[in-house]
Design a protein around this motif. Structure first.
Motif, PDB file in Angstrom:
ATOM      1  N   ASP A  54       0.821  -1.218   0.000  1.00  0.00           N
ATOM      2  CA  ASP A  54       0.000   0.000   0.000  1.00  0.00           C
ATOM      3  C   ASP A  54       0.854   1.267   0.000  1.00  0.00           C
ATOM      4  OD1 ASP A  54      -2.223  -1.666   0.121  1.00  0.00           O
ATOM      5  OD2 ASP A  54      -2.301  -1.600   2.318  1.00  0.00           O
ATOM      6  N   GLY A  55       1.961   1.237  -0.743  1.00  0.00           N
ATOM      7  CA  GLY A  55       2.805   2.414  -0.846  1.00  0.00           C
ATOM      8  C   GLY A  55       3.807   2.581   0.282  1.00  0.00           C
ATOM      9  N   ARG A  56       3.759   1.713   1.289  1.00  0.00           N
ATOM     10  CA  ARG A  56       4.703   1.780   2.410  1.00  0.00           C
ATOM     11  C   ARG A  56       5.851   0.809   2.191  1.00  0.00           C
ATOM     12  NH1 ARG A  56      -0.333   1.584   5.510  1.00  0.00           N
ATOM     13  NH2 ARG A  56      -0.535   3.390   6.906  1.00  0.00           N
ATOM     14  N   LYS A  57       7.023   1.186   2.674  1.00  0.00           N
ATOM     15  CA  LYS A  57       8.170   0.285   2.663  1.00  0.00           C
ATOM     16  C   LYS A  57       8.329  -0.338   4.055  1.00  0.00           C
ATOM     17  CE  LYS A  57       9.725   1.120  -1.556  1.00  0.00           C
ATOM     18  NZ  LYS A  57      10.846   2.033  -1.779  1.00  0.00           N
ATOM     19  N   PHE A  58       8.539  -1.642   4.071  1.00  0.00           N
ATOM     20  CA  PHE A  58       8.753  -2.392   5.306  1.00  0.00           C
ATOM     21  C   PHE A  58      10.084  -3.134   5.213  1.00  0.00           C
ATOM     22  CE2 PHE A  58       4.227  -1.804   5.252  1.00  0.00           C
ATOM     23  CZ  PHE A  58       3.810  -1.784   6.575  1.00  0.00           C
ATOM     24  N   VAL A  59      10.652  -3.461   6.384  1.00  0.00           N
ATOM     25  CA  VAL A  59      11.791  -4.374   6.445  1.00  0.00           C
ATOM     26  C   VAL A  59      11.459  -5.501   7.427  1.00  0.00           C
ATOM     27  CG1 VAL A  59      13.630  -2.765   5.826  1.00  0.00           C
ATOM     28  CG2 VAL A  59      12.923  -2.950   8.212  1.00  0.00           C
ATOM     29  N   PHE A  60      12.076  -6.640   7.185  1.00  0.00           N
ATOM     30  CA  PHE A  60      11.972  -7.730   8.159  1.00  0.00           C
ATOM     31  C   PHE A  60      13.010  -7.515   9.247  1.00  0.00           C
ATOM     32  CE2 PHE A  60      13.854 -11.808   9.538  1.00  0.00           C
ATOM     33  CZ  PHE A  60      12.805 -12.229  10.344  1.00  0.00           C
ATOM     34  N   VAL A  61      12.552  -7.513  10.504  1.00  0.00           N
ATOM     35  CA  VAL A  61      13.444  -7.403  11.660  1.00  0.00           C
ATOM     36  C   VAL A  61      13.340  -8.703  12.461  1.00  0.00           C
ATOM     37  CG1 VAL A  61      13.957  -6.166  13.799  1.00  0.00           C
ATOM     38  CG2 VAL A  61      13.218  -4.896  11.771  1.00  0.00           C
ATOM     39  N   PRO A  62      14.410  -9.473  12.541  1.00  0.00           N
ATOM     40  CA  PRO A  62      14.333 -10.736  13.279  1.00  0.00           C
ATOM     41  C   PRO A  62      14.189 -10.506  14.775  1.00  0.00           C
ATOM     42  CG  PRO A  62      16.594 -10.267  12.622  1.00  0.00           C
ATOM     43  CD  PRO A  62      15.748  -9.223  11.976  1.00  0.00           C
ATOM     44  N   GLY A  63      13.647 -11.495  15.471  1.00  0.00           N
ATOM     45  CA  GLY A  63      13.484 -11.399  16.919  1.00  0.00           C
ATOM     46  C   GLY A  63      14.773 -11.735  17.653  1.00  0.00           C
ATOM     47  N   ASP A  64      14.791 -11.410  18.943  1.00  0.00           N
ATOM     48  CA  ASP A  64      15.979 -11.683  19.744  1.00  0.00           C
ATOM     49  C   ASP A  64      15.626 -11.484  21.210  1.00  0.00           C
ATOM     50  OD1 ASP A  64      18.568 -12.352  20.354  1.00  0.00           O
ATOM     51  OD2 ASP A  64      19.499 -10.673  19.281  1.00  0.00           O
ATOM     52  N   THR A  65      16.441 -12.025  22.094  1.00  0.00           N
ATOM     53  CA  THR A  65      16.344 -11.730  23.528  1.00  0.00           C
ATOM     54  C   THR A  65      17.486 -10.792  23.869  1.00  0.00           C
ATOM     55  OG1 THR A  65      15.315 -13.859  24.029  1.00  0.00           O
ATOM     56  CG2 THR A  65      16.353 -12.685  25.851  1.00  0.00           C
TER      57      THR A  65
END
Length: 324
Positions: A54-65
């Motif tokens: 929808d016109g937005r840019k996203f990135v994948f951010v991995p999880g972590d502790t």
């Protein structure tokens, strides 16, 4: 959590594996996968996927502790920051330990398990809605239209009528927006309706600092070699972002302007990443001015749930809680 989506395992994957994983995420969440990109900044690095929806840019951010919060310097103030604070203390006729004073503004040290997310790369405005010049909500105010006409003949780049309307000069002409009063609950409902959430304060601290133990992602003191918003004249190169506005190690433009408060998910309206410019406006200088942008700064619970379009902004996220 799928182990592939945690930072230690994700960072060990080769490019082909990451590409396949990112394509499967795009299909599941109805996004367009653009490419893999490596973001390397302030001693942290991530090769991750960039998406569009929808016109937005996203990135994948991995999880972590990770460990969040702050109680003492990991390295210590640099000379410039120490001299700035010592000057302020002399002006205030105070005898303070800088570490003790900073600790009062910081959230307590804690361990946090952060899940994987798809995260909006840019902050978004809340209250301003783009409209056409013939929108009846504009034309009913002839005084606004007169001010817009005067603006069009001026050399100004933008004109804002406080919490009413705004016009900005662009390469394609003019961008007009009207101001809609809204509150925190309405924002959460709008995001949920579109399949998004806001990050919690802990998630925001991770997105901002990545688990760094220094006061800022780059160290304990302010880096005065950076071009800082509100303290650097950018007239000669207006299109260049300020240094802190550039993508961080996750590919996010985050915590770069103390006037911009980032709304997070909580029981009531709570913000991170800025104090609405209170410290800067109070003449406290660059270090204390940007201290609210520390990933460890205490989240600020606002007095009521009314959102302020001049200072409050949001970042949509999608939590990958049930991804197998």
């Amino acid at each position: 959590m799928n182990e592939k989506l945690s930072r230690p395992q994700f960072n060990q994957m080769d490019t082909t594996e990451k590409q396949t994983l990112m394509e499967s995420l795009a299909a599941r969440y109805n996004m367009t996968f653009l490419d893999l990109h490596t973001f390397d900044r302030w001693g942290q690095s991530s090769t991750t996927g960039i998406f569009e929806k929808d016109g937005r840019k996203f990135v994948f951010v991995p999880g972590d502790t990770v460990t969040l919060g702050w109680e003492q310097f990991a390295v210590g103030l640099n000379q410039e920051s120490r001299e700035e604070l010592e000057y302020l203390f002399r002006e205030w006729e105070m005898e303070r330990d800088p570490e003790e004073m900073i600790r009062e503004s910081m959230a307590p040290v804690r361990q946090a398990a952060i899940g994987p997310m798809l995260v909006g790369r840019e902050l978004e405005e809340i209250n301003w809605e783009p409209v056409k010049m013939d929108d009846p909500r504009l034309t009913v105010h002839p005084d606004w239209l007169k001010e817009f006409r005067d603006f069009a003949w001026s050399d100004s780049s933008s004109l804002t009528l406080h919490q009413s309307a705004r016009i900005e000069r662009t390469e394609k002409g003019f961008q007009i927006c009207i101001y809609n009063h809204t509150d925190y609950d309405a924002l959460l409902a709008m995001l949920e309706n579109r399949g998004f959430s806001l990050p919690t304060a802990d998630e925001w601290a991770y997105l901002c600092g990545g688990g760094c133990r220094t006061l800022f992602p780059w160290g304990d003191g302010l880096d005065y070699s950076m071009r800082l918003h509100w303290f650097e004249n950018m007239d000669e190169d207006e299109n260049r972002p300020y240094d802190m506005e550039e993508p961080n190690f996750f590919g996010l433009s985050i915590a770069y302007d103390p006037y911009m408060r980032e709304v997070v998910q909580a029981d009531r309206l709570t913000t991170c990443g800025g104090d609405g410019g209170c410290n800067i406006c109070g003449g406290l200088g660059p270090f204390l001015g940007f201290l609210p942008c520390s990933p460890h700064c205490k989240p600020e619970v606002q007095e009521d749930n009314e959102l302020n379009g001049d200072y409050d902004f949001y970042r949509p996220i999608i939590r990958l809680e049930n991804y197998d």
